[in-house]
Design an enzyme around this catalytic site. Structure first.
Site, mmCIF file in Angstrom:
data_model
loop_
_atom_site.group_PDB
_atom_site.id
_atom_site.type_symbol
_atom_site.label_atom_id
_atom_site.label_comp_id
_atom_site.label_asym_id
_atom_site.label_seq_id
_atom_site.Cartn_x
_atom_site.Cartn_y
_atom_site.Cartn_z
ATOM 1 N N CYS A 142 3.281 3.205 9.073
ATOM 2 C CA CYS A 142 3.493 4.495 8.429
ATOM 3 C C CYS A 142 4.012 5.515 9.439
ATOM 4 C CB CYS A 142 2.204 4.996 7.792
ATOM 5 S SG CYS A 142 2.392 6.570 6.936
ATOM 6 N N PRO A 183 0.847 -1.197 0.000
ATOM 7 C CA PRO A 183 0.000 0.000 0.000
ATOM 8 C C PRO A 183 0.880 1.243 0.000
ATOM 9 C CG PRO A 183 0.032 -1.003 2.181
ATOM 10 C CD PRO A 183 0.785 -1.918 1.277
#
Length: 329
Positions: free
Chosen positions: A97, A14
């Site tokens: 992240c 992703p």
């Protein structure tokens, strides 16, 4: 072994602003088997936002996973149910992240500091809907000792019911490094990820970070890992990573030809334009299709300069293809 476990032997990571529905459709024309991931979508956005815009995808993209960001178990459970209802094959929780925006929301890589909260969130997501819930994490953050925190994190997440985890084999530094730097500066620790597979053989563990091509992915699989997730290399050199993957990873078919891939995209591009879309929304993801081939630079140039113009259509894309064919023939 489940269908998703087989598909996740090779997956495309992703990536924010990159792995949108058009990128995924393009990658699916190259590999029929690789597991594809959405960009991260926050749980509140799923609950309160434009769901079709955020979550809509083409049926051809299967197998496809939705990555969620969040740290509120109730919100994540609701968002996971929405994702399952949309038809996603997997719901993934982002624990890797390092961006400032993610930190301010107390999710992403900062969740490496709170494994109990992650376990609570995963349990809630699993209970709320029938689709498999997975986690993508780092080996640690800041001054944490990965040798200590990663096993604890894995154990608690697994106890919550998660059986498939993707580990980005780098620490994340939450202060002082940009998201880009966090993808490049902290050293990779592949041996630690392999050690986790040895310690938890019952879990399906994939490695992420620094994988440059299909051959590098095959090395990791040959050493016993269950899967490999490739990010930027799959985006910038898609044929080098995905072009022969079906043949070499899954023993199916033959290596794909980039011209065949391009031709397969033309009807999709035409449909997108007919619905009012713009050419560059698709072709921006395709600039690396002929990477390393004669004419690749001209292909990129034609699309980069022309696809954003009003009225740019299939003819421009075909012109870019012709420029490559002229150099090959």
């Amino acid at each position: 072994m489940s269908t998703l476990s087989v598909a996740s032997r090779l997956s495309v990571a992703p990536m924010m602003d990159w792995t949108d529905r058009h990128c995924r459709y393009f990658h699916r024309q190259i590999s029929r088997n690789a597991l594809l991931y959405t960009e991260m979508v926050t749980a509140p956005a799923v609950i309160h936002g434009d769901r079709e815009r955020l979550l809509g995808f083409d049926a051809a993209e299967h197998p496809v996973a939705l990555q969620l960001g969040g740290s509120d178990a109730k919100e994540l459970a609701e968002a996971a149910k929405v994702g399952a209802d949309f038809g996603y094959d997997e719901i993934n929780l982002n624990c890797g992240c390092p961006s400032d925006r993610v930190q301010s929301g107390a999710f992403g890589a900062v969740l490496m500091k709170t494994p109990d909260l992650v376990a609570e969130c995963c349990a809630a997501m699993i209970a709320a809907q029938p689709v498999e819930v997975t986690v993508k994490c780092r080996i640690g953050v800041d001054d944490q000792d990965p040798q200590e925190v990663l096993p604890e994190f894995i154990e608690k997440v697994a106890a919550a019911g998660v059986t498939r985890i993707t580990i980005h084999a780098r620490k994340a530094w939450l202060q002082g490094l940009s998201p880009k730097d966090n993808r490049e500066i902290p050293p990779l620790d592949y041996p630690l990820v392999h050690a986790m597979k040895a310690a938890y053989p019952q879990l399906h563990l994939s490695i992420n970070g620094g994988i440059k091509d299909l051959a590098a992915a095959e090395v990791e699989l040959a050493q016993g890992l269950d899967g490999v997730m490739v990010g930027r290399a799959a985006y910038h050199q898609p044929m080098e990573v995905l072009g022969a993957a079906d043949q070499r990873i899954w023993g199916q078919g033959e290596a794909r030809d980039p011209f065949d891939v391009a031709q397969a995209m033309i009807p999709y591009i035409a449909r997108h334009l007919e619905r009012g879309g713009r050419l560059h929304q698709i072709t921006r993801h395709m600039l690396g299709l002929f990477h390393g081939k004669p004419g690749a630079r001209r292909f990129r140039q034609i699309l980069s300069e022309g696809a954003t113009r009003d009225g740019a259509g299939v003819e421009l894309f075909e012109s870019a293809l012709s420029a490559v064919r002229e150099r090959v023939n």
